[in-house]
Design a protein around this motif. Structure first.
Motif, PDB file in Angstrom:
ATOM      1  N   LEU A 305       0.853  -1.189   0.000  1.00  0.00           N
ATOM      2  CA  LEU A 305       0.000   0.000   0.000  1.00  0.00           C
ATOM      3  C   LEU A 305       0.893   1.245   0.000  1.00  0.00           C
ATOM      4  CD1 LEU A 305      -2.756   1.520   0.514  1.00  0.00           C
ATOM      5  CD2 LEU A 305      -2.252   1.248   2.941  1.00  0.00           C
ATOM      6  N   LYS A 306       0.642   2.158  -0.937  1.00  0.00           N
ATOM      7  CA  LYS A 306       1.390   3.416  -0.971  1.00  0.00           C
ATOM      8  C   LYS A 306       0.713   4.447  -0.068  1.00  0.00           C
ATOM      9  CE  LYS A 306       3.304   4.817  -4.837  1.00  0.00           C
ATOM     10  NZ  LYS A 306       3.520   5.245  -6.242  1.00  0.00           N
ATOM     11  N   TYR A 307      -0.546   4.760  -0.355  1.00  0.00           N
ATOM     12  CA  TYR A 307      -1.311   5.688   0.469  1.00  0.00           C
ATOM     13  C   TYR A 307      -2.773   5.600   0.055  1.00  0.00           C
ATOM     14  CZ  TYR A 307      -0.837   8.661  -3.673  1.00  0.00           C
ATOM     15  OH  TYR A 307      -0.858   9.143  -4.961  1.00  0.00           O
ATOM     16  N   GLY A 308      -3.634   6.128   0.894  1.00  0.00           N
ATOM     17  CA  GLY A 308      -5.055   6.140   0.599  1.00  0.00           C
ATOM     18  C   GLY A 308      -5.662   7.499   0.877  1.00  0.00           C
ATOM     19  N   LYS A 309      -6.881   7.701   0.389  1.00  0.00           N
ATOM     20  CA  LYS A 309      -7.597   8.951   0.596  1.00  0.00           C
ATOM     21  C   LYS A 309      -9.079   8.655   0.872  1.00  0.00           C
ATOM     22  CE  LYS A 309      -4.646  11.930  -2.271  1.00  0.00           C
ATOM     23  NZ  LYS A 309      -4.598  12.912  -3.387  1.00  0.00           N
ATOM     24  N   THR A 310      -9.768   9.662   1.352  1.00  0.00           N
ATOM     25  CA  THR A 310     -11.216   9.555   1.529  1.00  0.00           C
ATOM     26  C   THR A 310     -11.907  10.568   0.619  1.00  0.00           C
ATOM     27  OG1 THR A 310     -11.225  11.172   3.338  1.00  0.00           O
ATOM     28  CG2 THR A 310     -11.010   8.850   3.947  1.00  0.00           C
ATOM     29  N   CYS A 311     -13.174  10.269   0.292  1.00  0.00           N
ATOM     30  CA  CYS A 311     -14.010  11.230  -0.416  1.00  0.00           C
ATOM     31  C   CYS A 311     -15.447  10.997   0.034  1.00  0.00           C
ATOM     32  CB  CYS A 311     -13.873  11.100  -1.930  1.00  0.00           C
ATOM     33  SG  CYS A 311     -14.599   9.604  -2.619  1.00  0.00           S
ATOM     34  N   MET A 312     -16.386  11.680  -0.584  1.00  0.00           N
ATOM     35  CA  MET A 312     -17.787  11.543  -0.216  1.00  0.00           C
ATOM     36  C   MET A 312     -18.626  11.193  -1.433  1.00  0.00           C
ATOM     37  SD  MET A 312     -18.384  14.646   2.501  1.00  0.00           S
ATOM     38  CE  MET A 312     -17.483  15.907   1.609  1.00  0.00           C
ATOM     39  N   TYR A 313     -19.532  10.246  -1.260  1.00  0.00           N
ATOM     40  CA  TYR A 313     -20.617  10.039  -2.209  1.00  0.00           C
ATOM     41  C   TYR A 313     -21.851  10.721  -1.622  1.00  0.00           C
ATOM     42  CZ  TYR A 313     -18.507   5.964  -4.716  1.00  0.00           C
ATOM     43  OH  TYR A 313     -17.736   5.128  -5.473  1.00  0.00           O
ATOM     44  N   THR A 314     -22.736  11.210  -2.476  1.00  0.00           N
ATOM     45  CA  THR A 314     -24.056  11.663  -2.041  1.00  0.00           C
ATOM     46  C   THR A 314     -25.080  10.776  -2.738  1.00  0.00           C
ATOM     47  OG1 THR A 314     -23.219  13.913  -1.807  1.00  0.00           O
ATOM     48  CG2 THR A 314     -25.611  13.617  -1.782  1.00  0.00           C
ATOM     49  N   LEU A 315     -25.664   9.850  -1.971  1.00  0.00           N
ATOM     50  CA  LEU A 315     -26.504   8.797  -2.530  1.00  0.00           C
ATOM     51  C   LEU A 315     -27.973   9.193  -2.536  1.00  0.00           C
ATOM     52  CD1 LEU A 315     -24.924   5.773  -0.613  1.00  0.00           C
ATOM     53  CD2 LEU A 315     -24.561   6.326  -3.013  1.00  0.00           C
ATOM     54  N   THR A 316     -28.660   8.844  -3.608  1.00  0.00           N
ATOM     55  CA  THR A 316     -30.121   8.832  -3.619  1.00  0.00           C
ATOM     56  C   THR A 316     -30.573   7.400  -3.350  1.00  0.00           C
ATOM     57  OG1 THR A 316     -30.210   8.381  -5.988  1.00  0.00           O
ATOM     58  CG2 THR A 316     -30.226  10.706  -5.314  1.00  0.00           C
ATOM     59  N   PRO A 317     -31.826   7.196  -2.962  1.00  0.00           N
ATOM     60  CA  PRO A 317     -32.280   5.828  -2.661  1.00  0.00           C
ATOM     61  C   PRO A 317     -32.136   4.867  -3.840  1.00  0.00           C
ATOM     62  CG  PRO A 317     -33.823   7.416  -1.755  1.00  0.00           C
ATOM     63  CD  PRO A 317     -32.852   8.201  -2.577  1.00  0.00           C
ATOM     64  N   ASP A 318     -32.355   5.344  -5.068  1.00  0.00           N
ATOM     65  CA  ASP A 318     -32.236   4.476  -6.239  1.00  0.00           C
ATOM     66  C   ASP A 318     -30.878   4.593  -6.919  1.00  0.00           C
ATOM     67  OD1 ASP A 318     -32.472   6.975  -7.448  1.00  0.00           O
ATOM     68  OD2 ASP A 318     -34.482   6.600  -8.250  1.00  0.00           O
ATOM     69  N   GLU A 319     -30.000   5.431  -6.369  1.00  0.00           N
ATOM     70  CA  GLU A 319     -28.653   5.690  -6.892  1.00  0.00           C
ATOM     71  C   GLU A 319     -28.661   6.270  -8.299  1.00  0.00           C
ATOM     72  OE1 GLU A 319     -25.714   2.696  -6.076  1.00  0.00           O
ATOM     73  OE2 GLU A 319     -26.420   2.431  -4.020  1.00  0.00           O
ATOM     74  N   ASP A 320     -29.800   6.808  -8.724  1.00  0.00           N
ATOM     75  CA  ASP A 320     -29.876   7.613  -9.937  1.00  0.00           C
ATOM     76  C   ASP A 320     -29.749   9.086  -9.560  1.00  0.00           C
ATOM     77  OD1 ASP A 320     -30.164   5.550 -11.821  1.00  0.00           O
ATOM     78  OD2 ASP A 320     -32.324   5.425 -11.471  1.00  0.00           O
ATOM     79  N   PHE A 321     -29.405   9.912 -10.542  1.00  0.00           N
ATOM     80  CA  PHE A 321     -29.097  11.310 -10.292  1.00  0.00           C
ATOM     81  C   PHE A 321     -30.357  12.138 -10.064  1.00  0.00           C
ATOM     82  CE2 PHE A 321     -25.506  10.657 -13.657  1.00  0.00           C
ATOM     83  CZ  PHE A 321     -24.853   9.793 -12.804  1.00  0.00           C
ATOM     84  N   ILE A 322     -30.161  13.350  -9.588  1.00  0.00           N
ATOM     85  CA  ILE A 322     -31.191  14.391  -9.589  1.00  0.00           C
ATOM     86  C   ILE A 322     -30.678  15.515 -10.489  1.00  0.00           C
ATOM     87  CG2 ILE A 322     -32.408  16.134  -8.232  1.00  0.00           C
ATOM     88  CD1 ILE A 322     -32.045  14.232  -5.792  1.00  0.00           C
TER      89      ILE A 322
END
Length: 375
Positions: A305-322
């Protein structure tokens, strides 16, 4: 000060929208809580996959193809490479919805797709070991976007076209009155004829100021880079990939310019408050362990392992976009809930948002991304 359009959130979708609006002659203001591109949202980490034959459903394919066209245009205007045609290998159980959607969408839209047995995959890419029950669907014309450079490019072009970008400035209040919108930050008050809201994990709290309570769930996600044998995993011969396995859904990128093999998990994640500090990579024991077990099983020739990072998802219930106009205010366009598979579309979403603001409609079919599906 008064503008034609204010864009709240100048990340992936917002920065692209800012460019298309300013390029159309609109006096445009973009406001962001940070300084894009930044590492506080969903657009950092160097690279994003762009797939054309789409496992999440055929409704995405026209958008993916238009997005690719717009990324190619952006490359030409900037005179720099933003897209690497590495190809994308999609792996999964043959009868899964993910794999069947890829196969059917490739047929519907006449997209190049190679359907490979596990033995075919193992021979073609010796760095991969697939069990017998999986197949591979290889898209030779898909690949990798340099995500932060894409945002930098749209930012440069938007500013060239006269857009104003205010960074490190959090919006505290949004008011709509007489077909005008007013926003307040700690230091400024601005008004405009129209508003684009594309604030990622912060969309929920901002939309509540506009009397919208949408089911948006921000989650913490992780990804990491691993040392590799370049003969096996270099981007000149090894593709970006998306694996739907019985253990979970993983994605990754070849070694690009010595970066190492990048891998992350698409499903799962812990719900977070984006205004609070997020645990860094490795602060949960499962962060590295989960990625290692995937690599040990399917790409066992990776190393440290070299390094890792975090990020954020913003989920909808059906995982389709708005992607829609506000149901009450026709001068407000909203883009949110990209559920971890949105970046590749940000070029076309930016164009769509500008069309919605300018004419109230778009050439693209966005009916599947309507706000009223949650009513």
């Amino acid at each position: 000060m008064h503008y034609d359009v204010i864009v709240i959130g100048a990340g992936s979708m917002g920065m692209a929208a800012g460019y298309f609006l300013s390029n159309s002659g609109k006096k445009t203001l973009l406001v962001d809580s940070f300084n894009p591109p930044h590492n506080k949202g969903s657009h950092h980490g160097d690279t994003r996959i762009i797939r054309h034959a789409y496992g999440e459903g055929e409704k995405y394919v026209p958008l993916a193809l238009k997005a690719q066209e717009l990324w190619n245009d952006l490359e030409k205007v900037m005179g720099k490479q933003l897209f690497l045609q590495t190809g994308v290998l999609n792996v999964g159980y043959e009868k899964s919805d993910f794999i069947q959607n890829i196969i059917s969408s490739s047929k519907t839209y006449s997209l190049p797709l190679e359907i490979l047995s596990s033995i075919d995959v193992n021979k073609r890419w010796p760095g991969i070991i697939l069990p017998d029950e999986y197949i591979g669907c290889f898209e030779p014309t898909s690949g990798v976007l340099k995500c932060e450079e894409c945002i930098e490019a749209y930012r440069e072009l938007a500013e060239r076209k006269g857009a104003t970008i205010i960074t490190n400035s959090k919006v505290k209040e949004i008011m709509v009155h007489d077909k005008r919108v007013t926003i307040k930050t700690d230091e400024h008050t601005f008004s405009a004829n129209a508003l684009v809201l594309s604030a990622g994990a912060w969309s929920g709290s901002l939309l509540s100021m506009l009397d919208l309570n949408l089911p948006l769930n921000p989650v913490r996600k992780t990804f990491a880079w691993f040392d590799v044998n370049e003969d096996l995993y270099n981007h000149n011969g090894f593709p970006a990939f998306s694996f739907e396995t019985f253990q979970g859904h993983y994605y990754g990128f070849p070694n690009i310019d010595g970066s190492g093999l990048k891998v992350g998990r698409h499903d799962g994640g812990e719900t977070i408050n984006p205004d609070e500090a997020i645990l860094g990579f490795g602060e949960l024991e499962t962060d590295a362990a989960d990625l290692r077990q995937f690599l040990q099983r399917y790409m066992p020739y990776t190393q440290q392992l070299k390094y890792g990072k975090t990020c954020m998802y913003t989920l909808t219930p059906d995982e389709d976009f708005i992607i829609d106009l506000h149901p009450t205010y026709s001068n407000i366009a909203i883009a949110s809930g990209f559920s971890g598979h949105g970046f590749k579309f940000s070029s076309v979403v930016g164009q769509i948002l500008s069309e919605l603001i300018i004419s109230g409609k778009t050439e693209q079919n966005i009916s599947a991304f309507s706000i009223n599906r949650f009513e």
